[in-house]
Design a protein around this motif. Structure first.
Motif, mmCIF file in Angstrom:
data_model
loop_
_atom_site.group_PDB
_atom_site.id
_atom_site.type_symbol
_atom_site.label_atom_id
_atom_site.label_comp_id
_atom_site.label_asym_id
_atom_site.label_seq_id
_atom_site.Cartn_x
_atom_site.Cartn_y
_atom_site.Cartn_z
ATOM 1 N N LEU A 41 -7.255 15.786 11.507
ATOM 2 C CA LEU A 41 -7.864 14.641 12.193
ATOM 3 C C LEU A 41 -6.819 13.764 12.865
ATOM 4 O O LEU A 41 -7.038 13.236 13.955
ATOM 5 C CB LEU A 41 -8.684 13.808 11.197
ATOM 6 C CG LEU A 41 -10.015 14.414 10.742
ATOM 7 C CD1 LEU A 41 -10.644 13.552 9.650
ATOM 8 C CD2 LEU A 41 -10.979 14.557 11.911
ATOM 9 N N ILE A 42 -5.668 13.621 12.207
ATOM 10 C CA ILE A 42 -4.590 12.815 12.789
ATOM 11 C C ILE A 42 -4.072 13.477 14.070
ATOM 12 O O ILE A 42 -3.908 12.821 15.103
ATOM 13 C CB ILE A 42 -3.437 12.632 11.773
ATOM 14 C CG1 ILE A 42 -3.901 11.735 10.619
ATOM 15 C CG2 ILE A 42 -2.201 12.024 12.447
ATOM 16 C CD1 ILE A 42 -2.910 11.647 9.473
ATOM 17 N N LEU A 43 -3.833 14.782 14.021
ATOM 18 C CA LEU A 43 -3.318 15.480 15.196
ATOM 19 C C LEU A 43 -4.316 15.449 16.347
ATOM 20 O O LEU A 43 -3.926 15.399 17.519
ATOM 21 C CB LEU A 43 -2.981 16.932 14.843
ATOM 22 C CG LEU A 43 -1.866 17.151 13.813
ATOM 23 C CD1 LEU A 43 -1.488 18.622 13.737
ATOM 24 C CD2 LEU A 43 -0.632 16.323 14.132
ATOM 25 N N ARG A 51 0.457 16.518 20.237
ATOM 26 C CA ARG A 51 -0.225 17.205 19.140
ATOM 27 C C ARG A 51 0.520 18.484 18.768
ATOM 28 O O ARG A 51 0.749 18.771 17.583
ATOM 29 C CB ARG A 51 -1.645 17.533 19.575
ATOM 30 C CG ARG A 51 -2.476 18.290 18.576
ATOM 31 C CD ARG A 51 -3.768 18.744 19.240
ATOM 32 N NE ARG A 51 -4.541 17.603 19.713
ATOM 33 C CZ ARG A 51 -5.479 17.681 20.646
ATOM 34 N NH1 ARG A 51 -5.746 18.838 21.230
ATOM 35 N NH2 ARG A 51 -6.156 16.612 21.016
ATOM 36 N N VAL A 52 0.935 19.253 19.768
ATOM 37 C CA VAL A 52 1.656 20.502 19.517
ATOM 38 C C VAL A 52 2.998 20.216 18.861
ATOM 39 O O VAL A 52 3.417 20.919 17.924
ATOM 40 C CB VAL A 52 1.839 21.290 20.833
ATOM 41 C CG1 VAL A 52 2.724 22.506 20.614
ATOM 42 C CG2 VAL A 52 0.487 21.711 21.397
ATOM 43 N N ARG A 56 4.118 21.612 15.104
ATOM 44 C CA ARG A 56 5.313 22.432 14.887
ATOM 45 C C ARG A 56 6.211 21.825 13.798
ATOM 46 O O ARG A 56 6.929 22.550 13.104
ATOM 47 C CB ARG A 56 6.105 22.557 16.185
ATOM 48 C CG ARG A 56 5.497 23.549 17.187
ATOM 49 C CD ARG A 56 6.373 23.683 18.406
ATOM 50 N NE ARG A 56 5.974 24.804 19.253
ATOM 51 C CZ ARG A 56 5.774 24.708 20.560
ATOM 52 N NH1 ARG A 56 5.952 23.539 21.174
ATOM 53 N NH2 ARG A 56 5.411 25.767 21.256
ATOM 54 N N ALA A 57 6.162 20.503 13.670
ATOM 55 C CA ALA A 57 7.023 19.829 12.705
ATOM 56 C C ALA A 57 6.450 19.807 11.289
ATOM 57 O O ALA A 57 7.118 19.370 10.357
ATOM 58 C CB ALA A 57 7.283 18.387 13.166
ATOM 59 N N ILE A 79 -2.798 26.774 20.007
ATOM 60 C CA ILE A 79 -2.489 28.206 20.089
ATOM 61 C C ILE A 79 -2.053 28.588 21.499
ATOM 62 O O ILE A 79 -1.130 29.387 21.682
ATOM 63 C CB ILE A 79 -3.705 29.032 19.639
ATOM 64 C CG1 ILE A 79 -3.911 28.838 18.136
ATOM 65 C CG2 ILE A 79 -3.540 30.503 19.972
ATOM 66 C CD1 ILE A 79 -5.157 29.481 17.587
ATOM 67 N N ASP A 80 -2.695 28.011 22.516
ATOM 68 C CA ASP A 80 -2.331 28.304 23.906
ATOM 69 C C ASP A 80 -0.903 27.860 24.236
ATOM 70 O O ASP A 80 -0.280 28.401 25.148
ATOM 71 C CB ASP A 80 -3.307 27.611 24.865
ATOM 72 C CG ASP A 80 -4.611 28.379 25.006
ATOM 73 O OD1 ASP A 80 -4.629 29.581 24.683
ATOM 74 O OD2 ASP A 80 -5.615 27.774 25.422
ATOM 75 N N ALA A 81 -0.412 26.849 23.487
ATOM 76 C CA ALA A 81 0.918 26.313 23.771
ATOM 77 C C ALA A 81 2.035 27.075 23.050
ATOM 78 O O ALA A 81 3.221 26.823 23.299
ATOM 79 C CB ALA A 81 0.971 24.841 23.366
#
Length: 448
Positions: A41-43, A51-52, A56-57, A79-81
């Protein structure tokens, strides 16, 4: 998560934080017990690029869980990124339930690649789940459960669980040689019972079993009425295939609620808050076009009585009242019907009684508000005829709203259409057209 008062406060803190400090703030929250669903929800509250970066982190072990908890379009945006290598590493970590969850929202080439990468055991469980339809419980049951023979002793059960290094479960399921369900035992009963006690003697009484072909709303209702944290799922032969727990019930209920909330505007519960402008415009534009057609139909009805409106200007002032009263009355009945249908409370045996009851309510409210509105309109414009005209229109429209508020969702359900999606648009059109026709048609007969 216990250090934070609520999720909304945490989201606000992370959104307001400097870009360089967001990763630290998010990971600190995770160390404090923040669940994957809350992380998702945060992302979702961030534009896609940020967001990406935050995803990743995250700790690697949370990547799949967080993606699975996300809405479909949000998950796809991440996923697209990903690079080709990142995508392969991510898909290789999928388990069977996550892959089932992702399958409806990812392009087919991604799913095919995932099927080639995931572990063999997970692939077998995925194939078993795929034997069921989307709305059937067997598709979503957790198949990784602990099962033990129902007639062994507590001592042997302990040794078996130590040998296979089972995680600590809440419940252990008992089966016979054919893997048919024979009971459930609280794990802590196994720990504290005498070694020579048979497991079947520790079985929980009156455990409700859920049929694998059961639809999801029925399963959620069964979990709501159960005192156990999870319930077993069996097939037609009573073979145990898995379990569903209260977390499943909560997430399913939330998805059903969000789907109905968004459907009323032609949107999807999986839509991304920061979806690309062009894509969102196209999706919303279709619904706006549908609403335009219904508005044109109401306008055509008004246009049929252009002469009477021109001569009696007060009619134009009062027309919104007629439409509004019918719309509100109809939405009340429609909401009641949609909720009752979701709970499987509407049956062929009670439809007529329900229709009769709603028509009674509509008639009583129509008469009451017709007297009030008619009286006020008559005094306002110093015209008893005008007051009587709007009173009649109010009665007709509220009764019509009650009638179609019952009939429309039943008809849509018969056509396998979601009443929450199309019901409100159709009902609003009906009440607008009937209300305007009754009001302006009556006025043309008695006031010209």
């Amino acid at each position: 998560m216990s250090k934070f008062q609520d999720l909304s406060t945490l989201i606000e803190q992370i959104v307001k934080a400097e870009e360089a400090d967001r990763v630290t703030a998010l990971n600190d929250s995770i160390e404090c017990g923040l669940e994957p669903g809350s992380v998702a929800l945060i992302l979702e509250a961030f534009p896609i690029e940020e967001r990406v970066r935050l995803w990743r982190a995250l700790p690697l072990e949370l990547h799949i869980d967080v993606l699975t908890e996300m809405r479909a379009e949000v998950r796809l945006s991440i996923i697209d990124a990903l690079s080709e290598i990142e995508l392969k590493l991510t898909l290789a970590k999928l388990d069977n339930l996550s892959l089932i969850e992702w399958a409806d929202s990812l392009p087919e080439e991604f799913i095919n690649e995932a099927l080639e990468l995931i572990e063999k055991d997970e692939l077998e469980l995925y194939d078993q789940a795929n034997e069921y339809e989307d709305e059937e419980l067997g598709r979503w049951a957790e198949r990784k459960i602990i099962t033990l023979p129902f007639n062994i002793t507590v001592d042997k059960a302990r040794r078996l669980m130590e040998r296979y290094s089972y995680d600590t479960p809440q419940q252990v399921y008992l089966i016979n040689r054919k893997k048919q369900f024979r009971g459930a035992v609280n794990y802590y009963e196994i720990l504290r019972s005498e070694s020579d006690t048979r497991l079947k003697a520790l079985a929980i009484e009156n455990v409700t079993t859920l049929d694998s072909k059961m639809e999801l709303p029925e399963a959620v209702e069964a979990l709501e009425h159960s005192s156990l944290p999870a319930l077993p799922v069996t097939d037609a032969d009573q073979t145990l295939i898995g379990e569903v727990d209260w977390q499943f019930a909560l997430s399913t209920q939330r998805e059903i609620y969000e789907a109905r909330l968004m459907a009323g505007t032609g949107m999807d519960e999986g839509d991304d808050l920061f979806a690309p402008v062009l894509k969102s415009s196209q999706k919303r534009g279709v619904w706006l076009g549908i609403n335009l057609l219904t508005a044109i139909l109401a306008s055509v009805t008004i246009g049929m009585f252009e002469d009477v409106i021109t001569q009696v200007v007060a009619l134009a002032v009062l027309m919104p009242i007629v439409a509004s009263m019918g719309g509100i009355a109809g939405s009340q009945t429609l909401t009641l019907m949609v909720r009752a249908m979701a709970l499987n409370q509407i049956t062929p045996g009670n439809r007529f009684a329900l229709l009769k009851n709603e028509l009674g309510i509509g008639s009583l409210n129509g008469l009451l508000w017709a007297l009030i509105i008619g009286g006020l309109a008559g005094l306002w414009f110093q015209s008893p005829i005008l007051g009587g005209t709007i009173a009649l229109a109010i009665i007709v429209n509220i009764i019509t709203a009650a009638l179609f508020g019952v009939l429309i969702p039943i008809a849509l359900d018969k056509l396998d259409l979601d009443p929450a999606l199309a019901g409100s648009v159709i009902l609003t059109t009906v009440t607008d057209v009937v209300g305007f026709f009754a009001f302006l048609g009556t006025a043309s007969l008695v006031m010209l």
